[in-house]
Design an enzyme around this catalytic site. Structure first.
Site, mmCIF file in Angstrom:
data_model
loop_
_atom_site.group_PDB
_atom_site.id
_atom_site.type_symbol
_atom_site.label_atom_id
_atom_site.label_comp_id
_atom_site.label_asym_id
_atom_site.label_seq_id
_atom_site.Cartn_x
_atom_site.Cartn_y
_atom_site.Cartn_z
ATOM 1 N N ASN A 1 0.863 -1.179 0.000
ATOM 2 C CA ASN A 1 0.000 0.000 0.000
ATOM 3 C C ASN A 1 0.901 1.230 0.000
ATOM 4 O O ASN A 1 1.533 1.531 1.013
ATOM 5 C CB ASN A 1 -0.889 -0.029 1.257
ATOM 6 N N TRP A 2 0.954 1.901 -1.135
ATOM 7 C CA TRP A 2 1.830 3.072 -1.247
ATOM 8 C C TRP A 2 1.222 4.315 -0.602
ATOM 9 O O TRP A 2 1.886 5.344 -0.506
ATOM 10 C CB TRP A 2 2.157 3.342 -2.721
ATOM 11 N N LYS A 3 -0.033 4.248 -0.202
ATOM 12 C CA LYS A 3 -0.718 5.399 0.405
ATOM 13 C C LYS A 3 -0.564 6.636 -0.507
ATOM 14 O O LYS A 3 -0.585 6.487 -1.715
ATOM 15 C CB LYS A 3 -0.181 5.658 1.809
ATOM 16 N N HIS B 1 -9.407 1.114 5.096
ATOM 17 C CA HIS B 1 -8.120 1.263 5.792
ATOM 18 C C HIS B 1 -8.338 2.188 6.990
ATOM 19 O O HIS B 1 -9.126 3.131 6.921
ATOM 20 C CB HIS B 1 -7.079 1.846 4.835
ATOM 21 N N GLU C 1 -6.712 4.544 8.098
ATOM 22 C CA GLU C 1 -6.472 5.963 7.812
ATOM 23 C C GLU C 1 -7.714 6.591 7.163
ATOM 24 O O GLU C 1 -8.016 7.760 7.386
ATOM 25 C CB GLU C 1 -5.220 6.110 6.935
ATOM 26 N N GLU D 1 -5.307 -5.244 10.629
ATOM 27 C CA GLU D 1 -4.291 -4.215 10.833
ATOM 28 C C GLU D 1 -4.558 -3.479 12.153
ATOM 29 O O GLU D 1 -5.385 -2.551 12.186
ATOM 30 C CB GLU D 1 -4.334 -3.201 9.693
ATOM 31 N N GLY E 1 2.625 1.880 10.779
ATOM 32 C CA GLY E 1 3.603 2.952 10.633
ATOM 33 C C GLY E 1 4.321 3.312 11.920
ATOM 34 O O GLY E 1 4.993 4.346 11.996
ATOM 35 N N SER F 1 3.535 -2.526 10.322
ATOM 36 C CA SER F 1 4.993 -2.536 10.561
ATOM 37 C C SER F 1 5.657 -3.865 10.178
ATOM 38 O O SER F 1 6.587 -4.308 10.853
ATOM 39 C CB SER F 1 5.303 -2.173 12.019
ATOM 40 N N GLY G 1 2.791 -1.222 4.263
ATOM 41 C CA GLY G 1 2.851 0.184 3.883
ATOM 42 C C GLY G 1 4.272 0.594 3.552
ATOM 43 O O GLY G 1 4.777 0.362 2.454
ATOM 44 N N GLY G 2 4.963 1.167 4.546
ATOM 45 C CA GLY G 2 6.284 1.756 4.336
ATOM 46 C C GLY G 2 7.275 0.857 3.618
ATOM 47 O O GLY G 2 7.990 1.305 2.708
HETATM 48 C C1 PEP Z 1 -0.640 -0.052 5.976
HETATM 49 O O1 PEP Z 1 -0.591 1.045 5.492
HETATM 50 O O2 PEP Z 1 -1.621 -0.772 5.726
HETATM 51 C C2 PEP Z 1 0.461 -0.494 6.818
HETATM 52 C C3 PEP Z 1 0.397 -1.675 7.371
HETATM 53 O O3 PEP Z 1 1.527 0.351 6.972
HETATM 54 P P1 PEP Z 1 2.982 0.001 7.594
HETATM 55 O O4 PEP Z 1 3.428 -1.295 6.961
HETATM 56 O O5 PEP Z 1 3.837 1.145 7.207
HETATM 57 O O6 PEP Z 1 2.817 -0.153 9.059
#
Ligand code: PEP
Length: 244
Positions: A9-11, A89, A91, A159, A165, A204, A225-226
């Site tokens: 997920n590049w957000k 999500h 966010e 999640e 993050g 994470s 994500g990251g």
């Molecule tokens: C996400 O955005 O769904 C996520 C899990 O982010 P991260 O891996 O950065 O915690």
């Protein structure tokens, strides 16, 4: 058999220059690899992917079209090359006030367009500390996933909000407890389709912790994500998943 899925997920990150990394992803490792870039990059990413990886959106509107400035319809994601869409999500639940009912309506729209919906659920730290995690997960699952779900049309991403993050990750026992609970709820409601539905962990995930997480029963992959932004990091996770 559930096909393992490494989903990125590049957000709200990503430039055309970053698409060069798509060709460097290890698409033949033995699991499905999916990237969900901002909507502006879906068509170009689909070209770069050359069918080696799948591409998805990060949200869609519940309606098929109309006067909804700034929104995107599920069919538009599909036209651009997406086969998946992330929905609900945390966010979006936080930034846009999305409720379980909103997510359910968006999931129906995704299915109408022929997309697989990745429905995200997860507890806040406050909920976990209050001992209400499984109650909340049950409520989110029941309210966010419409009737008629199939293994092909649905992926669940567990999640924990406090793990996204932050570098914090639940213990493997905590992940196992929630994934077992989700699997049981899916099977109770959808029978064999629930058995076939993939359940991802997200929060994470990094190359250094991926193997441990993927060894947990009922973890069918990760939403990342990251660590999905750099091909080297994402390849570390893909490799761990392929070996799990
Ligand atoms: C996400 O955005 O769904 C996520 C899990 O982010 P991260 O891996 O950065 O915690």
């Amino acid at each position: 058999m559930r096909r393992k899925l490494a989903a990125g997920n590049w957000k709200m990150n990503g430039t055309p220059a970053m698409l060069a990394g798509v060709g460097a992803l290890d698409a033949d490792a033995g699991c499905e690899v999916l990237l969900c870039p901002p909507a502006t990059l879906i068509a170009q990413m689909t070209d770069h992917a050359k069918g080696r990886i799948t591409v998805g959106g990060q949200d869609c509107h519940p309606l098929a079209g109309g006067a909804h400035t700034g929104d995107i319809a599920a069919s538009m994601l599909k036209d651009a090359g997406a086969t998946y869409v992330i929905l609900g999500h945390s966010e979006r639940r936080a930034d846009h006030g999305e409720t379980n009912a909103t997510v359910s309506a968006k999931t129906l729209a995704a299915w109408d367009a022929g997309l697989t919906a990745i429905v995200c659920i997860g507890e806040t730290l406050e909920t976990r500390e209050a001992g209400r995690t499984l109650d909340l997960i049950g409520t989110q699952l029941a309210g966010s996933v419409p009737d008629g779900a199939t293994a092909a049309g649905l992926v669940i991403a567990y999640e924990p909000v406090w793990a996204i993050g932050t570098g914090k990750v639940p213990t493997l026992e905590q992940i196992a407890e929630v994934h077992d609970f989700i699997r049981a709820a899916l099977e109770t409601r959808f029978g064999a389709e629930g058995t076939g539905t993939r359940v991802l962990y997200g929060g994470s995930v990094k190359p250094s912790n991926a193997a441990g997480i993927f060894a947990v029963p009922n973890v069918d992959g990760a939403l990342v994500g990251g660590a999905s932004l750099a091909a080297e990091d994402f390849n570390g996770i893909i490799g761990a998943l392929a070996k799990a």
